[in-house]
Write an enzyme that holds these catalytic residues in place. Structure first.
Site, PDB file in Angstrom:
ATOM      1  N   ASN A 128      -5.256   7.925   7.103  1.00  0.00           N
ATOM      2  CA  ASN A 128      -5.400   7.360   5.758  1.00  0.00           C
ATOM      3  C   ASN A 128      -6.777   6.709   5.630  1.00  0.00           C
ATOM      4  OD1 ASN A 128      -5.140   5.185   3.595  1.00  0.00           O
ATOM      5  ND2 ASN A 128      -3.175   6.217   3.401  1.00  0.00           N
ATOM      6  N   TYR A 165       0.879  -1.169   0.000  1.00  0.00           N
ATOM      7  CA  TYR A 165       0.000   0.000   0.000  1.00  0.00           C
ATOM      8  C   TYR A 165       0.920   1.223   0.000  1.00  0.00           C
ATOM      9  CZ  TYR A 165      -4.259   2.507   1.469  1.00  0.00           C
ATOM     10  OH  TYR A 165      -5.339   3.355   1.538  1.00  0.00           O
ATOM     11  N   ASP A 204     -13.679   6.564  -2.963  1.00  0.00           N
ATOM     12  CA  ASP A 204     -12.876   6.489  -1.744  1.00  0.00           C
ATOM     13  C   ASP A 204     -12.164   7.806  -1.451  1.00  0.00           C
ATOM     14  OD1 ASP A 204     -11.457   5.296   0.396  1.00  0.00           O
ATOM     15  OD2 ASP A 204      -9.765   4.881  -0.932  1.00  0.00           O
ATOM     16  N   ASP A 205     -11.635   8.447  -2.484  1.00  0.00           N
ATOM     17  CA  ASP A 205     -10.862   9.676  -2.258  1.00  0.00           C
ATOM     18  C   ASP A 205     -11.739  10.803  -1.741  1.00  0.00           C
ATOM     19  OD1 ASP A 205      -8.213   8.767  -3.291  1.00  0.00           O
ATOM     20  OD2 ASP A 205      -9.480   8.376  -5.029  1.00  0.00           O
ATOM     21  N   GLU A 221     -11.449   4.863  -7.465  1.00  0.00           N
ATOM     22  CA  GLU A 221     -10.202   5.215  -6.796  1.00  0.00           C
ATOM     23  C   GLU A 221      -9.292   6.009  -7.721  1.00  0.00           C
ATOM     24  OE1 GLU A 221      -9.713   4.075  -3.421  1.00  0.00           O
ATOM     25  OE2 GLU A 221      -8.220   5.658  -3.561  1.00  0.00           O
ATOM     26  N   ASP A 222      -8.781   7.091  -7.212  1.00  0.00           N
ATOM     27  CA  ASP A 222      -7.751   7.882  -7.883  1.00  0.00           C
ATOM     28  C   ASP A 222      -8.133   8.321  -9.297  1.00  0.00           C
ATOM     29  OD1 ASP A 222      -6.531   7.540  -5.488  1.00  0.00           O
ATOM     30  OD2 ASP A 222      -4.669   6.716  -6.241  1.00  0.00           O
ATOM     31  N   ARG A 230      -5.067  10.100 -11.538  1.00  0.00           N
ATOM     32  CA  ARG A 230      -4.499  10.838 -10.401  1.00  0.00           C
ATOM     33  C   ARG A 230      -4.066   9.806  -9.375  1.00  0.00           C
ATOM     34  NH1 ARG A 230      -4.861  10.197  -5.542  1.00  0.00           N
ATOM     35  NH2 ARG A 230      -6.799  11.041  -4.770  1.00  0.00           N
ATOM     36  N   LYS A 261      -5.397  -1.625  -2.826  1.00  0.00           N
ATOM     37  CA  LYS A 261      -6.619  -1.381  -2.040  1.00  0.00           C
ATOM     38  C   LYS A 261      -7.321  -2.710  -1.753  1.00  0.00           C
ATOM     39  CE  LYS A 261      -6.670   3.208  -1.866  1.00  0.00           C
ATOM     40  NZ  LYS A 261      -6.900   4.079  -0.717  1.00  0.00           N
ATOM     41  N   ASN A 273      -0.156  11.727  -0.217  1.00  0.00           N
ATOM     42  CA  ASN A 273       0.649  10.516  -0.438  1.00  0.00           C
ATOM     43  C   ASN A 273       1.344  10.578  -1.786  1.00  0.00           C
ATOM     44  OD1 ASN A 273      -0.357   9.178   1.931  1.00  0.00           O
ATOM     45  ND2 ASN A 273      -2.286   8.895   0.840  1.00  0.00           N
TER      46      ASN A 273
HETATM   47  N1  LIG Z   1      -4.544  10.310   3.391  1.00  0.00           N
HETATM   48  C1  LIG Z   1      -5.537   9.893   2.632  1.00  0.00           C
HETATM   49  O1  LIG Z   1      -6.309   9.018   3.024  1.00  0.00           O
HETATM   50  C2  LIG Z   1      -5.754  10.521   1.293  1.00  0.00           C
HETATM   51  C3  LIG Z   1      -6.966  10.307   0.645  1.00  0.00           C
HETATM   52  C4  LIG Z   1      -7.181  10.895  -0.609  1.00  0.00           C
HETATM   53  C5  LIG Z   1      -6.195  11.670  -1.178  1.00  0.00           C
HETATM   54  N2  LIG Z   1      -5.015  11.817  -0.524  1.00  0.00           N
HETATM   55  C6  LIG Z   1      -3.940  12.610  -1.128  1.00  0.00           C
HETATM   56  O2  LIG Z   1      -4.367  13.933  -1.318  1.00  0.00           O
HETATM   57  C7  LIG Z   1      -3.718  14.489  -2.432  1.00  0.00           C
HETATM   58  C8  LIG Z   1      -4.756  15.196  -3.301  1.00  0.00           C
HETATM   59  O3  LIG Z   1      -5.719  14.297  -3.773  1.00  0.00           O
HETATM   60  P1  LIG Z   1      -6.996  14.834  -4.574  1.00  0.00           P
HETATM   61  O4  LIG Z   1      -7.704  13.656  -5.088  1.00  0.00           O
HETATM   62  O5  LIG Z   1      -7.741  15.817  -3.794  1.00  0.00           O
HETATM   63  O6  LIG Z   1      -6.256  15.561  -5.783  1.00  0.00           O
HETATM   64  P2  LIG Z   1      -6.828  16.684  -6.736  1.00  0.00           P
HETATM   65  O7  LIG Z   1      -5.945  16.738  -7.904  1.00  0.00           O
HETATM   66  O8  LIG Z   1      -8.284  16.484  -6.939  1.00  0.00           O
HETATM   67  O9  LIG Z   1      -6.656  18.035  -5.891  1.00  0.00           O
HETATM   68  C9  LIG Z   1      -5.427  18.630  -5.580  1.00  0.00           C
HETATM   69  C10 LIG Z   1      -5.705  20.033  -5.062  1.00  0.00           C
HETATM   70  O10 LIG Z   1      -4.499  20.572  -4.552  1.00  0.00           O
HETATM   71  C11 LIG Z   1      -4.405  21.911  -4.994  1.00  0.00           C
HETATM   72  N3  LIG Z   1      -3.010  22.362  -5.052  1.00  0.00           N
HETATM   73  C12 LIG Z   1      -2.064  22.040  -5.972  1.00  0.00           C
HETATM   74  N4  LIG Z   1      -0.939  22.734  -5.707  1.00  0.00           N
HETATM   75  C13 LIG Z   1      -1.188  23.466  -4.610  1.00  0.00           C
HETATM   76  C14 LIG Z   1      -0.413  24.399  -3.863  1.00  0.00           C
HETATM   77  N5  LIG Z   1       0.841  24.682  -4.216  1.00  0.00           N
HETATM   78  N6  LIG Z   1      -0.996  24.990  -2.807  1.00  0.00           N
HETATM   79  C15 LIG Z   1      -2.256  24.712  -2.444  1.00  0.00           C
HETATM   80  N7  LIG Z   1      -3.031  23.830  -3.105  1.00  0.00           N
HETATM   81  C16 LIG Z   1      -2.504  23.228  -4.178  1.00  0.00           C
HETATM   82  C17 LIG Z   1      -5.033  21.915  -6.377  1.00  0.00           C
HETATM   83  O11 LIG Z   1      -5.401  23.226  -6.750  1.00  0.00           O
HETATM   84  C18 LIG Z   1      -6.216  21.005  -6.128  1.00  0.00           C
HETATM   85  O12 LIG Z   1      -7.273  21.759  -5.602  1.00  0.00           O
HETATM   86  C19 LIG Z   1      -2.972  13.361  -3.112  1.00  0.00           C
HETATM   87  O13 LIG Z   1      -1.614  13.451  -2.783  1.00  0.00           O
HETATM   88  C20 LIG Z   1      -3.548  12.111  -2.494  1.00  0.00           C
HETATM   89  O14 LIG Z   1      -2.593  11.092  -2.383  1.00  0.00           O
HETATM   90  C21 LIG Z   1      -4.783  11.270   0.686  1.00  0.00           C
HETATM   91  O1  LIG Z   2      -4.086   5.350  -1.394  1.00  0.00           O
HETATM   92  C1  LIG Z   2      -3.932   5.908  -0.305  1.00  0.00           C
HETATM   93  O2  LIG Z   2      -3.013   5.601   0.467  1.00  0.00           O
HETATM   94  C2  LIG Z   2      -4.886   6.966   0.171  1.00  0.00           C
HETATM   95  C3  LIG Z   2      -5.646   7.676  -0.866  1.00  0.00           C
HETATM   96  O3  LIG Z   2      -6.631   6.895  -1.466  1.00  0.00           O
HETATM   97  C4  LIG Z   2      -4.821   8.396  -1.876  1.00  0.00           C
HETATM   98  O4  LIG Z   2      -5.246   8.486  -3.022  1.00  0.00           O
HETATM   99  O5  LIG Z   2      -3.766   8.905  -1.511  1.00  0.00           O
HETATM  100 MG   LIG Z   3      -6.890   7.179  -3.478  1.00  0.00          MG
END
Ligand SMILES: NC(=O)c1ccc[n+]([C@@H]2O[C@H](COP(=O)([O-])OP(=O)(O)OC[C@H]3O[C@@H](n4cnc5c(N)ncnc54)[C@H](O)[C@@H]3O)[C@@H](O)[C@H]2O)c1
Ligand SMILES: O=C(O)C[C@H](O)C(=O)O
Ligand SMILES: [Mg+2]
Length: 615
Positions: free
Chosen positions: A502, A142, A307-308, A284-285, A195, A213, A457
């Site tokens: 997460n 993961y 999920d996201d 996902e993603d 993504r 996943k 991540n």
């Molecule tokens: N921890 C978790 O469980 C978890 C879950 C989902 C997503 N994530 C992580 O979150 C991140 C984003 O995922 P997402 O699906 O929302 O992506 P996304 O592409 O939909 O959104 C990214 C956002 O970040 C903004 N951004 C980019 N550069 C920036 C900056 N310099 N300053 C401020 N904002 C900025 C963009 O404008 C956009 O709004 C990824 O790295 C993903 O791995 C983590």
């Molecule tokens: O995959 C993960 O670890 C969490 C989340 O779904 C992500 O997109 O970052």
């Molecule tokens: Mg994800």
């Protein structure tokens, strides 16, 4: 692999609790649904040894060797499952020793390879090893290693896992879906690779994410690995490097857009639903523009969730409520929290939506909480043109931000300095964006225990490391990150605890609860129940230590609780249609404890099942 729960166990667990539903019927129903068919494999000889679903390697007992045409194909001694387990763990430990001191990426990929090879050989042993060592192996199968695997997928590819649909399959998906060898599928994780974590568009290489996943589904939710299906929908890629790479395994074409794109997702969804109408589909993603659109398009038609957007929201909300408890405040104080969310994408907006819903429930009004949203162009206000409709409800009025000295587009540092937030939460995908200055500004937070969540991540994309967070923002902060980090030793006898914030703490339970309830759809109520369950799982003592999420070692137990909460919510919301012989009525009459037992008893656990009838 057969379901292993025995009739006796289930009858006993059902009988220990009082319920006004028919216990005998319940126990019979559970039993029959757990043993789908007598597990007599149709294959023979080497075909069995080459099938990881059935292969037991040197663990085949003599009777099976005899009756399945395996004699002469294996060394004579029979090795027990436990011995096989130990042998694998020994080679894993040797690998760790032999790679010590090498760069992290090399070591992680070597670990991933040895695990993947085991998976491709013997799934039962693989899942046993994974479940029993989840803390050590989750970071390999993961996040973060799965990200590295996706980046290098075309080079690492040996055997296919899951299904691959491409834009070239248009019009034929309904027949292609029947190429999948398993008759039953319970859980599907689908991506279009656009993504992948914070790594961007990885095209077909993103298949690693659904695989990872679903490994978590098996490990945490006890979904039978023969009933999971990772899917890659390859509609091209806009990643120039991949387009130029002649070894790239996906379509070397630009991504489909608009109607062409959506019609292909429609076709796939219809094909999946036709073959497995009760399967749960996790998106996902997907890149932002399709994540929300597909969720709205399918969420009332199929049993699916994103999920996201939704899993992340529930996990983050549970953490945010934990922060309130850590401050020694009642949960109702959540409405007074100042929260800065950095990243206005799928994840950030999902979190805000759920946080707003929580505030509305607490206040009984459409409240205007002090939540601030920042994207790549800074603070979002109503002055911004072209704001996406999913973000629109969360942007602030200009007059409101002006009253604290901010304006449209104010940068992160300015916002933190002026707002003095209780919580700084990153879902931006931008590594290191919580820099020294930003973290130092958090020292002036209005909270006695400022919270920093660097949720992006994989590891390099985290908004900051915990070491920097504790160093610059102070030892009194509480910290969460999307990818795992070590706790931080402050060197004064104190340790800064690192939570793994997460969505893995929720998606397995959401999927499991939806599956066992036979839910028609995944409703908001089911998602809320999941989040509340996670939020209330931690004791006050743990919360005081800055621990908002269970340790990954107890992921099965939290998933059982979450699954039960989701199932019960599905019943309350009248979307539960039941599963097998356990209909909505039986589900309705189960107490909370019975529901947890029912969920737990339906979890698969890796043991070798007999492949021939015992005489
Ligand atoms: N921890 C978790 O469980 C978890 C879950 C989902 C997503 N994530 C992580 O979150 C991140 C984003 O995922 P997402 O699906 O929302 O992506 P996304 O592409 O939909 O959104 C990214 C956002 O970040 C903004 N951004 C980019 N550069 C920036 C900056 N310099 N300053 C401020 N904002 C900025 C963009 O404008 C956009 O709004 C990824 O790295 C993903 O791995 C983590
Ligand atoms: O995959 C993960 O670890 C969490 C989340 O779904 C992500 O997109 O970052
Ligand atoms: Mg994800």
């Amino acid at each position: 692999m057969m379901w292993r729960t025995t009739t006796r166990t289930v009858v006993r667990s059902a009988a220990t609790v009082a319920g006004n539903f028919n216990l005998r019927r319940f126990s019979m129903a559970v039993t029959t649904s757990l043993i789908p068919s007598p597990c007599i494999v149709h294959k023979r000889g080497a075909d069995i040894l080459h099938d990881p679903w059935f292969n037991k390697d040197t663990g085949f007992p003599l009777t099976e060797r005899d009756r399945l045409g395996l004699r002469g194909l294996l060394p004579p001694r029979v090795i027990s499952f436990e011995q096989q387990y130990e042998r694998f763990m020994d080679s894993y430990r040797s690998l760790e020793k032999n790679t010590a001191g090498q760069p992290d990426n090399i070591v992680s990929l070597a670990k991933w390879r040895i695990l993947n090879r085991l998976h491709d050989r013997n799934e039962t042993l693989y899942y046993k090893v994974l479940i029993d060592n989840i803390k050590d192996f989750a970071p390999i199968i993961y996040t973060p290693t799965v990200g590295l695997v996706c980046q290098n997928y075309s080079g690492l590819f040996r055997r296919p896992r899951g299904m691959y649909f491409s834009a070239k399959d248009k019009g034929e998906m309904m027949s292609i879906i029947y190429n999948w060898p398993a008759p039953e599928v319970d859980m599907i994780v689908l991506t279009d690779g656009s993504r992948i974590l914070g790594l961007g568009d990885l095209g077909v290489q993103g298949i690693g994410i659904p695989i990872g996943k679903l490994d978590m589904y098996v490990a945490a939710a006890g979904i039978n690995p023969q009933r999971v299906l990772p899917i890659m929908l390859d509609v091209g890629t806009n990643n120039e490097k991949l387009l130029e790479d002649h070894l790239y395994l996906g379509l070397r074409e630009r991504r489909l857009e608009g109607e062409e794109y959506i019609s292909i997702v429609d076709e796939l969804m219809e094909a999946l639903h036709t073959r497995w109408p009760k399967a749960i589909i996790q998106f996902e993603d997907f890149q932002f523009k399709w994540a929300f659109e597909t969720l709205e398009r399918y969420r009332n038609k199929y049993c699916m969730f994103n999920d996201d957007i939704q899993g992340t929201a529930g996990v983050a909300l549970a953490g945010l409520l934990g922060v309130v408890r850590a401050q020694g405040q009642p949960l109702s104080d959540f409405v007074n929290q100042k929260i800065v969310v950095v990243g206005a994408g799928s994840a950030g907006l999902g979190v805000l939506k759920m946080a707003y819903q929580a505030v509305s429930r607490m206040t009984g009004t459409t409240a205007n909480p002090q939540f601030y949203l920042i994207d790549k162009d800074g603070l979002l206000t109503k002055e911004r043109s072209g704001v996406d409709s999913a973000a629109a409800p969360f942007v602030k009025a200009v007059s409101e931000v002006q009253s604290i000295g901010l304006r449209e587009g104010s940068d992160l540092l300015e916002v933190v300095k002026k707002v003095k937030p209780h919580v700084l939460l990153g879902l931006s995908g931008v590594g290191g964006i919580f820099n020294e200055q930003v973290l130092k500004a958090m020292r002036d937070s209005d909270s006695p225990k400022p919270a920093i969540f660097a949720m992006s991540n994989p590891t390099d994309n985290a908004e900051c490391t915990p070491a920097d967070a504790f160093k610059h923002a102070g030892e009194n902060i509480v910290f969460g990150s999307g990818s795992p980090f070590q706790n931080v030793d402050h060197g004064n006898g104190k340790v800064g605890y690192v939570n793994q914030a997460n969505n893995m703490y929720l998606f397995p339970g959401i999927g499991l609860g939806a599956l066992l309830s036979g839910a028609r759809i995944v409703s908001d109520g089911m998602l809320q129940a999941a989040s509340e369950c996670l939020a209330s799982y931690m004791t006050d003592e743990e919360i005081q230590k800055g621990k908002f999420y269970p340790s990954i070692g107890s992921i099965r137990s939290i998933t059982a609780e979450v699954g039960a909460a989701v199932l019960r919510a599905a019943v309350v919301e009248k979307v539960a249609e039941g599963r097998g012989e356990v209909g909505p009525k039986e589900l309705k009459h189960m107490s909370k404890e019975e529901t947890v037992k029912y969920v737990t008893s339906n979890m698969w656990y890796p043991v070798y099942s007999p492949l021939v009838h015992e005489k």
